[in-house]
Design a protein around this motif. Structure first.
Motif, PDB file in Angstrom:
ATOM      1  N   MET A  10     -60.876 -17.137  77.795  1.00  0.00           N
ATOM      2  CA  MET A  10     -61.533 -17.335  76.500  1.00  0.00           C
ATOM      3  C   MET A  10     -61.350 -18.770  76.024  1.00  0.00           C
ATOM      4  O   MET A  10     -60.403 -19.445  76.400  1.00  0.00           O
ATOM      5  CB  MET A  10     -60.901 -16.397  75.452  1.00  0.00           C
ATOM      6  N   GLU A  14     -62.045 -18.477  70.399  1.00  0.00           N
ATOM      7  CA  GLU A  14     -62.248 -17.046  70.637  1.00  0.00           C
ATOM      8  C   GLU A  14     -60.905 -16.316  70.648  1.00  0.00           C
ATOM      9  O   GLU A  14     -60.747 -15.266  70.024  1.00  0.00           O
ATOM     10  CB  GLU A  14     -62.920 -16.807  71.995  1.00  0.00           C
ATOM     11  N   GLN A  44     -68.252 -13.872  65.067  1.00  0.00           N
ATOM     12  CA  GLN A  44     -68.955 -14.036  66.346  1.00  0.00           C
ATOM     13  C   GLN A  44     -67.970 -14.340  67.484  1.00  0.00           C
ATOM     14  O   GLN A  44     -68.112 -13.835  68.592  1.00  0.00           O
ATOM     15  CB  GLN A  44     -69.998 -15.150  66.254  1.00  0.00           C
ATOM     16  N   LEU A  45     -66.987 -15.199  67.202  1.00  0.00           N
ATOM     17  CA  LEU A  45     -65.989 -15.541  68.224  1.00  0.00           C
ATOM     18  C   LEU A  45     -65.199 -14.314  68.643  1.00  0.00           C
ATOM     19  O   LEU A  45     -64.971 -14.085  69.838  1.00  0.00           O
ATOM     20  CB  LEU A  45     -65.042 -16.629  67.699  1.00  0.00           C
ATOM     21  N   SER A  47     -66.163 -11.240  68.400  1.00  0.00           N
ATOM     22  CA  SER A  47     -67.104 -10.365  69.108  1.00  0.00           C
ATOM     23  C   SER A  47     -67.285 -10.825  70.555  1.00  0.00           C
ATOM     24  O   SER A  47     -67.303 -10.015  71.485  1.00  0.00           O
ATOM     25  CB  SER A  47     -68.446 -10.354  68.378  1.00  0.00           C
ATOM     26  N   SER A  48     -67.412 -12.121  70.738  1.00  0.00           N
ATOM     27  CA  SER A  48     -67.537 -12.681  72.088  1.00  0.00           C
ATOM     28  C   SER A  48     -66.286 -12.375  72.920  1.00  0.00           C
ATOM     29  O   SER A  48     -66.374 -12.024  74.098  1.00  0.00           O
ATOM     30  CB  SER A  48     -67.759 -14.188  71.992  1.00  0.00           C
ATOM     31  N   ALA A  49     -65.128 -12.484  72.298  1.00  0.00           N
ATOM     32  CA  ALA A  49     -63.872 -12.176  72.993  1.00  0.00           C
ATOM     33  C   ALA A  49     -63.837 -10.708  73.403  1.00  0.00           C
ATOM     34  O   ALA A  49     -63.433 -10.377  74.527  1.00  0.00           O
ATOM     35  CB  ALA A  49     -62.680 -12.514  72.093  1.00  0.00           C
ATOM     36  N   ARG A  50     -64.272  -9.813  72.511  1.00  0.00           N
ATOM     37  CA  ARG A  50     -64.315  -8.378  72.848  1.00  0.00           C
ATOM     38  C   ARG A  50     -65.247  -8.126  74.024  1.00  0.00           C
ATOM     39  O   ARG A  50     -64.943  -7.311  74.905  1.00  0.00           O
ATOM     40  CB  ARG A  50     -64.763  -7.568  71.633  1.00  0.00           C
ATOM     41  N   ARG A  51     -66.402  -8.818  74.049  1.00  0.00           N
ATOM     42  CA  ARG A  51     -67.338  -8.655  75.172  1.00  0.00           C
ATOM     43  C   ARG A  51     -66.684  -9.089  76.481  1.00  0.00           C
ATOM     44  O   ARG A  51     -66.865  -8.448  77.514  1.00  0.00           O
ATOM     45  CB  ARG A  51     -68.620  -9.454  74.921  1.00  0.00           C
ATOM     46  N   ARG A  52     -65.926 -10.177  76.441  1.00  0.00           N
ATOM     47  CA  ARG A  52     -65.228 -10.630  77.656  1.00  0.00           C
ATOM     48  C   ARG A  52     -64.247  -9.573  78.145  1.00  0.00           C
ATOM     49  O   ARG A  52     -64.128  -9.322  79.340  1.00  0.00           O
ATOM     50  CB  ARG A  52     -64.470 -11.928  77.394  1.00  0.00           C
TER      51      ARG A  52
END
Length: 182
Positions: A10, A14, A44-45, A47-52
């Motif tokens: 990340m 993030e 958003q950051l 959320s992006s981390a959760r997607r990763r």
């Protein structure tokens, strides 16, 4: 260990947004003050981390397919075939060596499929009296390098989409005792 690898992948923003909000339950306005971004950007950051994290739980290849990829890597490595190695490695792959300060290892992770291929092909040219054996490492297909019947390195692999994304080379004699023979 896998979670730490995902965290490492990340961006710092993030990672901070995710940890502060999802782990420590800070509100996004508080996270925004720390990160220096807006609450919406921090949302958003995170959320992006959760997607990763969710993406890292992609279904694993069947063990037989992973073993075939590792076997192909072994053959290409022994042959010093850079092209074949590149084809087996994800372009964003990472290889890490652990000598534990007791034996020589790459001081930093080797990043990128082509760089890893060249690194391993270079090793093949310098280590002619080493035998590479296919073995189970951490419950997955891996490789064990032996010199004169003594284990000198253990290689663990992460394979995704038929390509190697991560290689862990353990050279520290204290950590490879379980694979030592004789």
């Amino acid at each position: 260990m896998a979670f730490l690898v995902v965290l490492e992948a990340m961006t710092p923003a993030e990672r901070v947004s995710f940890i502060l909000h999802d782990v420590f339950r800070f509100a996004f306005p508080e996270v925004a003050e720390i990160v220096g971004r807006t609450p919406a950007a921090c949302r958003q950051l995170a959320s992006s981390a959760r997607r990763r994290i969710h993406a890292s739980h992609a279904p694993a290849l069947p063990t037989a397919r992973q073993a075939a990829v590792v076997r192909d890597f072994k053959r290409a490595w022994e042959a010093g075939d850079i092209g074949a190695l590149i084809g087996l490695l994800d372009p964003d792959a990472t290889a890490t060596g652990d000598g534990g300060g007791l034996v020589s290892a790459a001081p930093r992770p080797v990043e990128g499929g082509e760089q890893i291929a060249r690194f391993f092909a270079g090793l093949a040219g310098r280590t002619t009296e080493v035998t590479i054996l296919e073995r189970t490492v951490n419950g997955q297909p891996g490789l064990v390098a032996q010199q004169d019947g003594v284990t000198v390195a253990v290689y663990a692999f992460h394979v995704s989409d038929n390509r190697i994304t991560r290689i862990w080379a353990i050279l520290n004699p204290d950590k490879i005792r379980p694979w030592t023979t004789g």
